[in-house]
Design a protein around this motif. Sequence first.
Motif, PDB file in Angstrom:
ATOM      1  N   GLY A  18      -4.612   1.640   3.371  1.00  0.00           N
ATOM      2  CA  GLY A  18      -5.819   0.614   2.684  1.00  0.00           C
ATOM      3  C   GLY A  18      -7.320   1.122   3.264  1.00  0.00           C
ATOM      4  O   GLY A  18      -8.030   0.158   3.256  1.00  0.00           O
ATOM      5  N   THR A  78       0.921   2.329  -5.814  1.00  0.00           N
ATOM      6  CA  THR A  78       1.692   2.245  -4.593  1.00  0.00           C
ATOM      7  C   THR A  78       1.921   3.799  -4.074  1.00  0.00           C
ATOM      8  O   THR A  78       2.230   4.633  -4.596  1.00  0.00           O
ATOM      9  CB  THR A  78       3.003   1.418  -4.417  1.00  0.00           C
ATOM     10  N   GLN A 125      -5.113   6.101   1.611  1.00  0.00           N
ATOM     11  CA  GLN A 125      -4.660   5.235   0.699  1.00  0.00           C
ATOM     12  C   GLN A 125      -3.348   4.249   1.150  1.00  0.00           C
ATOM     13  O   GLN A 125      -3.524   3.037   0.970  1.00  0.00           O
ATOM     14  CB  GLN A 125      -4.302   6.014  -0.778  1.00  0.00           C
ATOM     15  N   THR A 138       0.705  -1.237  -0.057  1.00  0.00           N
ATOM     16  CA  THR A 138       0.177  -0.050   0.060  1.00  0.00           C
ATOM     17  C   THR A 138       0.798   1.401  -0.067  1.00  0.00           C
ATOM     18  O   THR A 138       0.567   2.435  -0.731  1.00  0.00           O
ATOM     19  CB  THR A 138      -1.044  -0.073   1.240  1.00  0.00           C
TER      20      THR A 138
END
Length: 409
Positions: free
Chosen positions: A357, A280, A354, A259
């Motif tokens: 996650g 990523t 982000q 992530t």
Amino acid sequence: MERILTNLKLVTMEPEHGYQIIDNAMVIIRQGKISYAGPQQSDWQDTVDSQADIVDCNQALVTPGLIDCHTHLVFAGNRANEFEQRLNGVPYEEIAKAGGGILSTVRATRAATEDELFTLAMERLAGLKRDGVTTVEIKSGYGLTTEDELKMLRVARRIGEQADIKVSTTLLAAHALPPEYAGRSDDYIALVCDEMIPAAAKENLADSVDVFCEGIGFSTEQSARVFAAAKAHGLMIKGHTEQLSNLGGSALAASMGATSVDHIEYLDEAGVDALAAHHTVATLLPGAFYFLRETQQPPIALLREKGVPMAISTDFNPGTSPIASLRTMMNMACTLFRLTPEECLRGVTVHAAQALGLSEQCGQIRTGMAADLALWNLDSPAELSYRMGVPDLIARIVDGNVFYQPKNQ
């Protein structure tokens, strides 16, 4: 309970670019979720519950609650003496040989009880809360035994049980080689993969697994073993990569579905391409850059050019970034790395979510998201990066619950 926030200036961060500011806005919160966020309607009172809690925000600036996506809040001990020693000319190698450095934190953390670690971490967390943080990531990594790594993660989960903060936990057992495994790094990685990761997964103590992939940490081959073990147990992965050299750890982590990769001062174009290809996040840690007086900057221009999302975090830890202020990190990212204030706010909201996650849960203000908000006594969002130390926060809202209640006008 239904809660209505009226008379506010809304900074949704919803589009890919721009703050998306809505003047004279309102937010309707039902069951901890945002059910409406937008212009204040003239007939809004006809559509809400008569028992709703209505708060006039007096034109406060409202942003998503800030997210600190990389911290080491749980530890015992203090390394201010080493800080002083270094500034008096004592080499780090000499400090380490005398029992200092990360191993001094490991000894203190191993000796501490869960209650002691919890109390210490909550004191540090208070600084982040004052900066509007509603979600924080907490790593282990100062135990380096199965028992002590799980102890740290249990403390992190306990912090997340508090009503006014959300916690994402990360197992960072592959942080350093413990002294009892000196010269046997492969054996220690086997312990991490075969015992620590399964135990953390079984007890639901970790959301992610991290590795310090570096010459003084662990190789790319060892990191790949840890990542594979984490994924086999349904855990997300992330990496401390390219902080001191370019080993290719970022590209490896991205290719395996990380992530985020964090630090990344020595990241090259091939690494940036890998992040872009695998979506990523690149997490920037300006506090460590500042504290260590580094000169190698992350490849900001390349990250922008390739469209790699950039998060910003405190990296709060006892050795290289003892700074519990996310807004200070935003200012440092502007002054040291030349990010814009918009990039910084996106870095502690959308992109930080982000990196953990959590993109579907927090980081923006839109219908269906958790009602995690920060209310500010500010005129523009740029002020969040512009100044430090002024108590601009009016309130934090977590799952619709208000902490540090604003006064009704």
